[in-house]
Write a protein that holds these residues in place. Structure first.
Motif, PDB file in Angstrom:
ATOM      1  N   SER A  85      28.214 -56.040 -17.379  1.00 50.05           N
ATOM      2  CA  SER A  85      28.041 -55.403 -18.774  1.00 50.05           C
ATOM      3  C   SER A  85      27.178 -56.106 -19.784  1.00 50.05           C
ATOM      4  O   SER A  85      26.506 -55.737 -20.535  1.00 50.05           O
ATOM      5  CB  SER A  85      29.381 -55.337 -19.486  1.00 50.05           C
ATOM      6  N   LEU A  86      27.040 -57.619 -19.556  1.00 55.53           N
ATOM      7  CA  LEU A  86      26.433 -58.244 -20.443  1.00 55.53           C
ATOM      8  C   LEU A  86      25.121 -58.320 -20.415  1.00 55.53           C
ATOM      9  O   LEU A  86      24.084 -57.974 -21.259  1.00 55.53           O
ATOM     10  CB  LEU A  86      26.625 -59.893 -20.327  1.00 55.53           C
ATOM     11  N   ALA A  87      24.607 -57.845 -19.097  1.00 54.27           N
ATOM     12  CA  ALA A  87      23.154 -57.769 -18.837  1.00 54.27           C
ATOM     13  C   ALA A  87      22.788 -56.217 -19.092  1.00 54.27           C
ATOM     14  O   ALA A  87      21.560 -55.944 -19.479  1.00 54.27           O
ATOM     15  CB  ALA A  87      22.568 -58.034 -17.327  1.00 54.27           C
ATOM     16  N   GLN A  88      23.602 -55.358 -19.290  1.00 58.87           N
ATOM     17  CA  GLN A  88      23.117 -54.081 -19.570  1.00 58.87           C
ATOM     18  C   GLN A  88      23.230 -53.853 -21.318  1.00 58.87           C
ATOM     19  O   GLN A  88      22.809 -52.698 -21.625  1.00 58.87           O
ATOM     20  CB  GLN A  88      24.383 -53.022 -19.021  1.00 58.87           C
ATOM     21  N   LEU A  89      23.853 -54.647 -21.969  1.00 57.06           N
ATOM     22  CA  LEU A  89      23.872 -54.626 -23.411  1.00 57.06           C
ATOM     23  C   LEU A  89      22.394 -54.193 -24.224  1.00 57.06           C
ATOM     24  O   LEU A  89      22.183 -53.317 -24.806  1.00 57.06           O
ATOM     25  CB  LEU A  89      24.470 -55.548 -23.819  1.00 57.06           C
ATOM     26  N   ILE A 103      22.047 -61.830 -27.995  1.00 58.21           N
ATOM     27  CA  ILE A 103      22.907 -61.620 -26.767  1.00 58.21           C
ATOM     28  C   ILE A 103      22.814 -63.058 -26.134  1.00 58.21           C
ATOM     29  O   ILE A 103      21.757 -63.642 -25.752  1.00 58.21           O
ATOM     30  CB  ILE A 103      22.540 -60.382 -26.026  1.00 58.21           C
ATOM     31  N   GLU A 104      24.163 -63.713 -26.103  1.00 58.68           N
ATOM     32  CA  GLU A 104      24.029 -65.022 -25.565  1.00 58.68           C
ATOM     33  C   GLU A 104      25.252 -64.909 -24.423  1.00 58.68           C
ATOM     34  O   GLU A 104      26.266 -64.169 -24.485  1.00 58.68           O
ATOM     35  CB  GLU A 104      24.508 -66.206 -26.594  1.00 58.68           C
ATOM     36  N   ILE A 144      30.420 -61.078 -32.224  1.00 64.81           N
ATOM     37  CA  ILE A 144      31.415 -59.984 -31.343  1.00 64.81           C
ATOM     38  C   ILE A 144      31.412 -60.669 -29.676  1.00 64.81           C
ATOM     39  O   ILE A 144      30.452 -60.670 -29.045  1.00 64.81           O
ATOM     40  CB  ILE A 144      30.666 -58.451 -31.353  1.00 64.81           C
ATOM     41  N   PRO A 145      32.505 -60.750 -29.471  1.00 70.84           N
ATOM     42  CA  PRO A 145      32.459 -61.412 -27.813  1.00 70.84           C
ATOM     43  C   PRO A 145      32.518 -60.125 -26.839  1.00 70.84           C
ATOM     44  O   PRO A 145      32.972 -59.190 -27.143  1.00 70.84           O
ATOM     45  CB  PRO A 145      34.040 -61.994 -27.933  1.00 70.84           C
ATOM     46  N   VAL A 146      31.924 -60.480 -25.887  1.00 71.34           N
ATOM     47  CA  VAL A 146      31.902 -59.597 -24.812  1.00 71.34           C
ATOM     48  C   VAL A 146      32.809 -59.911 -23.480  1.00 71.34           C
ATOM     49  O   VAL A 146      32.826 -61.200 -23.082  1.00 71.34           O
ATOM     50  CB  VAL A 146      30.424 -59.466 -23.973  1.00 71.34           C
ATOM     51  N   VAL A 153      32.677 -63.164 -21.220  1.00 72.64           N
ATOM     52  CA  VAL A 153      31.578 -63.531 -20.431  1.00 72.64           C
ATOM     53  C   VAL A 153      30.293 -63.922 -21.194  1.00 72.64           C
ATOM     54  O   VAL A 153      29.115 -64.256 -20.881  1.00 72.64           O
ATOM     55  CB  VAL A 153      30.869 -62.473 -19.511  1.00 72.64           C
ATOM     56  N   GLY A 154      30.394 -63.707 -22.533  1.00 74.28           N
ATOM     57  CA  GLY A 154      29.178 -64.034 -23.604  1.00 74.28           C
ATOM     58  C   GLY A 154      29.721 -63.536 -25.028  1.00 74.28           C
ATOM     59  O   GLY A 154      30.818 -62.956 -25.235  1.00 74.28           O
TER      60      GLY A 154
END
Length: 482
Positions: A85-89, A103-104, A144-146, A153-154
């Protein structure tokens, strides 16, 4: 009548830089100053409002973006079978206004940044840095944490971005400034034209005042269209008419006074000549008869009688000389009977005979035999007074007199110039010069006293005159006075 005499010059009034400017310039400068102050206040108000609006807009956009990112993160994390999901944000949270998203990963490295809109990038180069510094508010940021599969994860950093709002404010203020500048230029141009038309009567009034100062009381002003200025023009014209009437009355009174004085002097001179002259002649004839009878008396008596006769003859000679001088001082009997040039030449010859070593030169051009009693006696008195002053007070050695007859414009021009010491600065005028001024002014003439070159005094006299002949009706008042 123009008289140039040494007089202390009054110091000109002192004005500051503002007072030296014209009224039109002062009004326009005041309008410009007021507009500049209004513009400064408007800029301060716009900047203050822009800061508040930018802060409000940025906080509102930040709250919306935060909710949107939070919901997107939660939706991606709860979808079945979704990994990474982090890569799809970045595909789901791009293109938001007034915010910047970073996005980190778990280590804090940036994976991707949501691309800013092209509009924001364009605005960054258009807004001046000084305006951005004035309007920029304190930055706001939310993290905002992911979470994926129960693990962080980020994170997503959402920061407020005010550049596009500042650009909108700058654009609006620039348009307003251009509009205000155009309106102010139009207002100043209209004021320049209107003030020029309104102030034109004041310049005309100033020129009219100069005309009155120069003695041209017949000058009149055209009433302007402005009611208040028209009243001033009417008062000016009334003042000019009153001054002209007063000057004309004074001229008539002065001419009448001079005429009466001349008549009185002529009567006195006639009495001295007709009454005292025969008496002196009779006394001289009787003394001569007594002198002849002395020879018949005894020698001792004859000697005493001869001495008495000689003494009486000497006294009689002095009385006769005094009578001639009084006649010449009161009114030369030759005036009106012989040409004016001959009377003046006789006067100058008498001056030279009583002033050895002095040279007086007379030059006449186009001179008529006579110009009437008042003009003839005025010319005679001017020459007499000027030569007397030059010899007695100026110690002049040479005196040049030029008398030009009346030309087509009907004027007599008299110039008397000497090489004496001249008139001392600030010296008061004597009764002789005052009498000259009164006589010349009564005839409507002009005169002035100037320093001669290289030394001495120059007197210039101009008198309206026309050749006068007995039997003509051109001067009935003067004919009646003969």
């Amino acid at each position: 009548m123009n008289v140039l005499l040494p007089a202390p010059a009054s110091p000109p009034p002192s004005f500051g830089l503002w007072q030296r400017r014209s009224l039109r310039w002062q009004v326009l400068a005041a309008v410009v100053a007021i507009n500049l102050c209004a513009a400064l206040v408007a800029v301060i108000v716009i900047i203050a409002n822009a800061r508040r609006a930018t802060e409000t807009e940025m906080l509102s956009s930040l709250a919306v973006a935060e909710r949107f990112v939070q919901e997107t993160v939660e939706r991606l994390a709860t979808e079945d079978g979704v990994t990474g999901s982090l890569a799809q944000l970045p595909l789901h949270i791009s293109g938001l206004r007034h915010v910047r998203i970073r996005i980190e990963d778990r280590a804090g490295h940036a994976l991707d940044i949501a691309p800013a809109s092209g509009e924001d990038e364009a605005h960054e180069g258009e807004v001046p840095s000084w305006f951005s510094r004035l309007v920029t508010v304190e930055p706001q940021e939310t993290v905002i944490p992911v979470i994926e599969n129960g693990a962080v994860v980020g994170q997503v950093r959402v920061a407020g971005e005010a550049s596009d709002e500042i650009a909108e404010v700058w654009e609006d203020m620039s348009d307003l400034a251009v509009l205000a500048a155009g309106v102010n230029i139009a207002i100043l141009a209209a004021l320049y034209v209107v003030l020029g038309r309104l102030l034109m009567p004041l310049r005309t009034l100033s020129a009219g005042m100069h005309e009155l100062e120069a003695g041209r009381f017949e000058h009149r002003l055209q009433p302007p269209r402005v009611r208040e200025l028209a009243l001033i023009a009417d008062r000016f014209n009334a003042l000019g008419a009153a001054l002209k009437a007063a000057r004309d009355d004074n001229a008539r009174l002065n001419e009448r006074l001079v005429s009466v004085q001349d008549d009185e002097r002529r009567h006195i001179a006639s009495d001295l000549h007709d009454e005292l002259g025969p008496c002196v002649f009779g006394l001289r004839a009787n003394l001569e008869s007594i002198d002849r009878l002395v020879g018949r008396a005894e020698p001792a008596l004859a000697q005493r009688m001869g001495e008495r006769v000689a003494t009486m003859t000497d006294i009689l000679d002095r009385i006769q000389g005094l009578n001639r001088r009084l006649l010449r001082k009161i009114r030369p009997m030759a005036l009106g009977h012989v040409p004016l040039a001959a009377v003046i030449a006789d006067l100058l010859a008498d001056f030279e005979s009583h002033s050895p070593g002095r040279h007086i030169r007379l030059e006449t051009e186009g001179l008529a035999e006579r110009y009437g009693d008042s003009v003839d006696i005025t010319i005679y008195r001017c020459i007499q007074e000027a030569v007397t002053n030059a010899l007695r007070h100026g110690d002049a050695r040479n005196i040049a007199i030029t008398l030009r007859g009346a030309r087509r414009d009907g004027r007599l021009d008299l110039v008397i110039e000497d090489d004496g010491s001249g008139i001392a600065a600030g010296a008061p005028r004597g009764f002789g010069l005052i009498g000259m001024e009164e006589r010349i002014g009564a005839l409507g003439g002009q005169w002035r006293i100037l320093p001669a070159s290289p030394s001495g005094t120059r007197i210039e006299v101009t008198i309206p005159a026309h050749p006068y002949e007995f039997g003509l009706t051109a001067a009935p008042e003067r004919l009646a006075a003969q």
